[in-house]
Design an enzyme around this catalytic site. Sequence first.
Site, short mmCIF file in Angstrom:
data_model
loop_
_atom_site.label_atom_id
_atom_site.label_comp_id
_atom_site.label_asym_id
_atom_site.label_seq_id
_atom_site.Cartn_x
_atom_site.Cartn_y
_atom_site.Cartn_z
N CYS A 247 -23.35 5.57 -3.45
CA CYS A 247 -22.38 6.44 -2.78
C CYS A 247 -23.10 7.62 -2.13
CB CYS A 247 -21.34 6.95 -3.78
SG CYS A 247 -20.10 8.03 -3.01
N CYS B 79 -22.92 0.91 -7.26
CA CYS B 79 -22.04 1.66 -6.36
C CYS B 79 -22.15 3.16 -6.60
CB CYS B 79 -20.60 1.19 -6.49
SG CYS B 79 -19.89 1.37 -8.14
N CYS C 82 -16.04 4.37 5.03
CA CYS C 82 -17.36 4.13 4.44
C CYS C 82 -17.26 2.91 3.54
CB CYS C 82 -17.79 5.36 3.64
SG CYS C 82 -19.34 5.15 2.71
N CYS D 13 -17.42 -4.34 -14.82
CA CYS D 13 -18.72 -4.19 -14.15
C CYS D 13 -19.88 -4.20 -15.14
CB CYS D 13 -18.75 -2.87 -13.37
SG CYS D 13 -17.65 -2.85 -11.94
N CYS E 197 -22.41 -3.97 -3.83
CA CYS E 197 -21.83 -4.63 -5.00
C CYS E 197 -22.29 -6.09 -5.10
CB CYS E 197 -20.31 -4.58 -4.92
SG CYS E 197 -19.48 -5.39 -6.32
N CYS F 14 -23.56 -2.33 -14.70
CA CYS F 14 -23.95 -2.15 -13.29
C CYS F 14 -23.48 -0.79 -12.78
CB CYS F 14 -23.37 -3.27 -12.43
SG CYS F 14 -23.83 -3.14 -10.69
N ASP G 193 0.79 -1.22 0.00
CA ASP G 193 0.00 0.00 0.00
C ASP G 193 0.83 1.29 0.00
OD1 ASP G 193 -2.30 1.56 0.04
OD2 ASP G 193 -2.48 1.50 2.21
N CYS H 264 -20.08 1.50 -1.10
CA CYS H 264 -19.86 1.02 -2.46
C CYS H 264 -19.51 -0.47 -2.49
CB CYS H 264 -18.79 1.84 -3.16
SG CYS H 264 -17.14 1.69 -2.43
N CYS I 48 -15.35 11.85 -1.17
CA CYS I 48 -15.33 10.50 -0.61
C CYS I 48 -15.28 10.55 0.92
CB CYS I 48 -14.12 9.73 -1.15
SG CYS I 48 -13.94 8.07 -0.45
#
Length: 310
Positions: free
Chosen positions: A195, A191, A238, A185, A245, A188, A131, A241, A211
């Site tokens: 949101c 999300c 949060c 996706c 899914c 679709c 990360d 999303c 966000c």
Amino acid sequence: MDSPKKITESIRAKALELGFDVCGFARAQQVSDKAISQYSEWIADGKNDIMDYAERYQDLRNNPCTLFPGAKTVICVAMNYYPAVSQHHDAPQFSRYAYGKDYHDVIRQRLSLLNQFISDNWGVQSRICVDTAPIMEKYWAREAGIGFIGRNNLLIIPGKGSFFFLGELITPLELTPDEPCSLSCGNCNRCVEACPANALHDERSLDARRCLSCQLIERRGDLPHWIAEVAGNRIYGCDSCQFCCPHNSHATPTTIEEFRPSSEFLNLSLDDIVSMTPETFKAIFGKSAVKRAKLEGLQRNAQLLKPKKS
């Protein structure tokens, strides 16, 4: 010397043995022109907002061979963090990824073991990325066949969902690459519609300025005024999303003990957080990703949830 394919499968088997759910391999090279362009546009549009670290080390981010000279392969892994037990829905809500111990430490420790396995067997050292290194994690996970980047800007693993941490080993071993994941996706938009702050858009671009995860975790000082209108009872991050899914209908609880939430965490009330001392914060969150927000940030967020006096 074993064949590249045999070495590849040995490493994959070891990764699974260490607790990773999937492991894929991609040839180390410069990322695609399209990926570079999209990322540059995202930065130029200011959609990274307060995450100024996203603007640094672009040359390293664009090519793992620059980040780790001599690189031949990017080994990508993913580990499930979906909890078996969740907070009560009335409690101040933390994003599921922060329920247990800090994933940076958990993933790094297991990648270190995988790195040692490679070193012991083939005499090379690899670069561990979790990360914080300047590498396009989701791009490489897609290239390594692990999954695809969803409209929610998260990696989605077919049949498993998106509640996964990612990690990489950049290695000088020339291993057999997997086929990139070509799924998407489709049409679709769940999300985007779910949101709470309209941070997602049809062009698969996350606007961190809207966000809640970014604002509640990364921002220091006062929050934008609109946060109180959409935060609900979220206090750290949060997951909207992800909850909506369809791919997460397949989500199963993690078996990684370090990601199991403590009873002290699960029983936290709003009053507990408002009155929390530095000592209690350290005891509960000292080994958690929540420490990134610090006690001041958590208590600032808690003020959003306090009933307003009439």
